[in-house]
Write a protein that holds these residues in place. Sequence first.
Motif, PDB file in Angstrom:
ATOM      1  N   GLN A   1       0.828  -1.200   0.000  1.00 52.15           N
ATOM      2  CA  GLN A   1       0.000   0.000   0.000  1.00 52.15           C
ATOM      3  C   GLN A   1       0.870   1.261   0.000  1.00 52.15           C
ATOM      4  OE1 GLN A   1      -3.853   0.007   0.190  1.00 52.15           O
ATOM      5  NE2 GLN A   1      -2.945  -1.703  -0.911  1.00 52.15           N
ATOM      6  N   ASP A   2       1.930   1.234   0.790  1.00 53.32           N
ATOM      7  CA  ASP A   2       2.787   2.423   0.921  1.00 53.32           C
ATOM      8  C   ASP A   2       3.442   2.802  -0.402  1.00 53.32           C
ATOM      9  OD1 ASP A   2       2.152   2.588   3.591  1.00 53.32           O
ATOM     10  OD2 ASP A   2       4.027   1.697   4.305  1.00 53.32           O
TER      11      ASP A   2
ATOM     12  N   LYS B   1       2.217   1.965  -3.308  1.00 56.31           N
ATOM     13  CA  LYS B   1       1.148   1.993  -4.320  1.00 56.31           C
ATOM     14  C   LYS B   1       1.311   0.867  -5.355  1.00 56.31           C
ATOM     15  CE  LYS B   1       0.024   6.901  -3.818  1.00 56.31           C
ATOM     16  NZ  LYS B   1       0.683   7.015  -2.495  1.00 56.31           N
ATOM     17  N   LYS B   2       1.636  -0.297  -4.826  1.00 58.04           N
ATOM     18  CA  LYS B   2       1.723  -1.476  -5.676  1.00 58.04           C
ATOM     19  C   LYS B   2       0.811  -2.564  -5.112  1.00 58.04           C
ATOM     20  CE  LYS B   2       6.134  -0.387  -7.757  1.00 58.04           C
ATOM     21  NZ  LYS B   2       7.433  -0.890  -8.221  1.00 58.04           N
ATOM     22  N   ASP B   3       0.829  -3.741  -5.732  1.00 57.88           N
ATOM     23  CA  ASP B   3      -0.141  -4.776  -5.385  1.00 57.88           C
ATOM     24  C   ASP B   3       0.489  -5.941  -4.636  1.00 57.88           C
ATOM     25  OD1 ASP B   3      -2.841  -4.190  -6.041  1.00 57.88           O
ATOM     26  OD2 ASP B   3      -2.376  -4.339  -8.178  1.00 57.88           O
TER      27      ASP B   3
ATOM     28  N   ASN C   1      -7.615  -4.486  -0.547  1.00 56.82           N
ATOM     29  CA  ASN C   1      -7.095  -4.229  -1.893  1.00 56.82           C
ATOM     30  C   ASN C   1      -6.251  -5.369  -2.450  1.00 56.82           C
ATOM     31  OD1 ASN C   1      -8.248  -1.620  -1.985  1.00 56.82           O
ATOM     32  ND2 ASN C   1      -6.551  -0.808  -0.774  1.00 56.82           N
TER      33      ASN C   1
END
Length: 207
Positions: free
Chosen positions: A100-101, A103-105, A126
Amino acid sequence: MKLQVAIDRVPLDRAVDIAHSLDGKVDIIELGTSIVKDYGLEALKQMDFHLEKSELLIDLKTIDEGEYEFKKGFETSADILTVMGSSSNGTLNQTYQIAQDVKKDIFVDLMEINDDRLNSMPELPNAIFGLHHSKDSVESFDAVDTIKQFNDQHPQISRLAVAGGIDIDQAKKIADQGIADIIIVGGKISGTSDPVSAAQKFMEAIK
């Protein structure tokens, strides 16, 4: 629906060639666990796996040392890293937060996970959850029925991937079913003499 192609058990330069040949032809390109174990993250970081159109998944199969492994993993060009659902809730929370930090999966591999374990996991809204039939399993695997049963029991999971010997006919059925977001195909694409042509046939089946 997205198509993810797994590249496994090939020399590193061959993996680079396959990845670039499939860039933009499929949605996600996976460097399988065998590639990670054979060559390591440092080698993957140095090689040219920067893709222009497709996402890159590196199948770390993290089960402990979650913070360390995910930070190292995202130093490569990976867009998605995997963690085992059988790891501790602490590992799941750490890896999820790191993804999350940056911005990836994160992809949570549900191999050999039962409902009790799944229900005891922390909320990871997510995350991608992967129904993964073991390559070593001698049991048969009906992907369509498995997806339906899973969705009936866990409708709160919105991002679902499925892997396990999926062929063209199964891919069509899974696409028509409309539940899973990602189908994962390995040797039936990356193990052929013409991965681009094989991938195109799968893409036509699911789109």
